[in-house]
Motif scaffolding. Structure first.
Motif, short mmCIF file in Angstrom:
data_model
loop_
_atom_site.label_atom_id
_atom_site.label_comp_id
_atom_site.label_asym_id
_atom_site.label_seq_id
_atom_site.Cartn_x
_atom_site.Cartn_y
_atom_site.Cartn_z
N ILE A 34 -3.66 1.13 4.55
CA ILE A 34 -4.76 1.13 3.58
C ILE A 34 -5.35 2.54 3.46
O ILE A 34 -5.58 3.04 2.35
CB ILE A 34 -5.86 0.13 4.01
N PHE A 35 -5.56 3.17 4.60
CA PHE A 35 -6.25 4.46 4.59
C PHE A 35 -5.44 5.53 3.86
O PHE A 35 -6.01 6.40 3.18
CB PHE A 35 -6.53 4.90 6.02
N GLN A 57 -8.96 -2.89 11.36
CA GLN A 57 -8.96 -2.31 12.70
C GLN A 57 -9.40 -3.32 13.77
O GLN A 57 -9.13 -3.11 14.95
CB GLN A 57 -9.89 -1.09 12.74
N TYR A 99 0.83 -1.21 0.00
CA TYR A 99 0.00 0.00 0.00
C TYR A 99 0.86 1.26 0.00
O TYR A 99 0.52 2.26 -0.64
CB TYR A 99 -0.94 0.00 1.21
N SER A 117 -12.40 -2.65 4.09
CA SER A 117 -11.11 -3.27 4.38
C SER A 117 -10.43 -2.59 5.56
O SER A 117 -9.82 -3.25 6.41
CB SER A 117 -10.21 -3.20 3.14
N CYS A 118 -10.54 -1.26 5.64
CA CYS A 118 -9.99 -0.52 6.79
C CYS A 118 -10.66 -0.96 8.09
O CYS A 118 -10.00 -1.16 9.11
CB CYS A 118 -10.19 0.98 6.59
N ALA A 172 -4.36 -1.04 8.84
CA ALA A 172 -5.45 -0.09 8.63
C ALA A 172 -4.93 1.27 8.17
O ALA A 172 -5.47 1.87 7.23
CB ALA A 172 -6.27 0.06 9.92
N ASN A 173 -3.87 1.76 8.81
CA ASN A 173 -3.30 3.05 8.41
C ASN A 173 -2.72 3.00 7.01
O ASN A 173 -2.84 3.95 6.23
CB ASN A 173 -2.23 3.49 9.41
#
Length: 385
Positions: free
Chosen positions: A331-332, A360, A215, A355-356, A328-329
């Protein structure tokens, strides 16, 4: 040398094959011929017979204090060991499929630097465990031989009901030595039951590391592409990378469940075995503060090998939880918000947000569905011990 997950898992499966547990690789490159199957049946029959005699010794045997304590300790250990070995055989088909999935998921994204670190981590951990186990077993042999020479007692490492303690015949001595050699050899399939789950935990944590870097890379590539190519093409490329990452993430979540399903009981038994027996050995140290050098070395190496096994399980399970939490970070911040708003079926935004949200949710492996396999659990066990 080419470093990747496939080679690492292949090396572990090769070791397992030569240890006599069979072919666990998804390819039929390690052939289970009739002689090999016969060898497996005979060896496991010997292990089972020896452990059965150990159980009789612990329950009904009349031994001096030293041998009786050893019988009780191995009664606790070797039944768990045998259970783990048979669980490995029971889940053989599932493990072969799992090896294929773990070897191939995200294979194209793997980077040499991280794969090298993965292999070093796995092999250093496993070799340290193997060395500590065999140092302990050799110390048991030396201590028993010393007692034979100094105290004139029978040679005992593995305490079995038969031959009887009072029996000093050549046949009895032969079987005692034979059981010791069997014990040494039994450690090979036993350690394969220990090391395969550990290897899968390590590879799973590096799969999440690889996915996080994927990512990050697609965002870096997008920042570069937007300056040198058409904006729509750059966004489409970003979208393709996001979708690839989302699919891999879904696969990893599924594989994490599979690892827990296939290896969950084995890892739980490892935790019970390591923590319980380590406490017994530490109690033995506390009650016998003035041990001679050989007995002290034997006990400390045994405690060390058990704590190392516990650490390898809990640390690597905790590492999976930690690395999964970082996703998560990644992806975001991959740049998904820069794609233009499209109709619902083509819009990547809902998929990324889902997905995020999934990333998490803590990915925690548990022992018997109760106790977390984590750094905290290891610290707790070590502190209480």
């Amino acid at each position: 040398m080419f470093y990747n997950t496939k080679n690492l898992l292949g090396d572990v499966c090769k070791y397992m094959y030569y240890a006599g547990t069979g072919n666990y690789w998804y390819k039929n490159i390690y052939h289970e011929t009739v002689p090999y199957k016969l060898y497996t049946v005979v060896s496991f029959s010997i292990y089972t017979t020896m452990i059965f005699l150990e159980n009789l010794a612990a329950l009904f045997g009349n031994f001096p204090e030293v041998e009786k304590n050893s019988a009780n300790m191995f009664f606790a250990i070797h039944n768990i060991v045998l259970t783990k070995m048979f669980l490995l055989l029971y889940h053989k088909k599932s493990i072969r499929k799992l090896n294929f999935e773990m070897a191939t998921v995200g294979e194209k994204l793997e980077e040499k630097y991280y794969m090298r670190r993965q292999e070093l981590k796995a092999k250093i951990g496993i070799m340290s465990y193997v060395i500590s186990v065999y140092l302990s077993l050799l110390a048991y042999g030396v201590a028993s031989a010393r007692r034979v020479l100094v105290d004139g007692v029978p040679f005992y490492t593995v305490v079995t009901y038969l031959p009887y303690y009072e029996d000093n015949s050549i046949i009895a001595s032969f079987f005692r030595v034979f059981f010791y050699i069997t014990w040494l050899y039994m450690m090979l399939p036993m350690m394969s039951a220990d090391c395969l789950p550990i290897t899968h935990l390590i590879t799973m944590s590096y799969k999440f590391i690889t996915l996080c870097h994927h990512y990050e890379h697609i965002r870096e590539e997008f920042d570069h592409d937007i300056l040198v190519m058409d904006k729509k093409m750059a966004i489409d490329k970003l979208k393709t990378g996001c979708l690839e990452g989302i699919l891999i993430h879904q696969k990893l979540l599924f594989l994490a469940d599979e690892i827990h399903r296939v290896f969950g009981i084995i890892m739980s038994l490892q935790v019970c075995e390591s923590s319980a027996v380590a406490v017994l050995l530490l109690l033995r140290l506390a009650l016998s503060p003035h041990m001679d050098l050989i007995n002290a070395f034997m006990t400390y190496t045994f405690v060390g090998s058990l704590f190392l096994l516990l650490a390898l399980n809990l640390w690597n399970a905790g590492e999976v939880t930690y690395q999964a939490s970082l996703l998560a970070n990644s992806i975001f911040y991959c740049g998904w918000h820069l794609s233009k708003l499209e109709n619902f079926r083509q819009d990547i935004r809902p998929l990324v947000l889902i997905s995020c949200a999934q990333a998490q949710k803590p990915l925690i492996l548990k022992a018997f569905g109760i106790q977390d396999l984590s750094y905290e659990t290891f610290v707790s066990v070590a502190a209480n011990a």
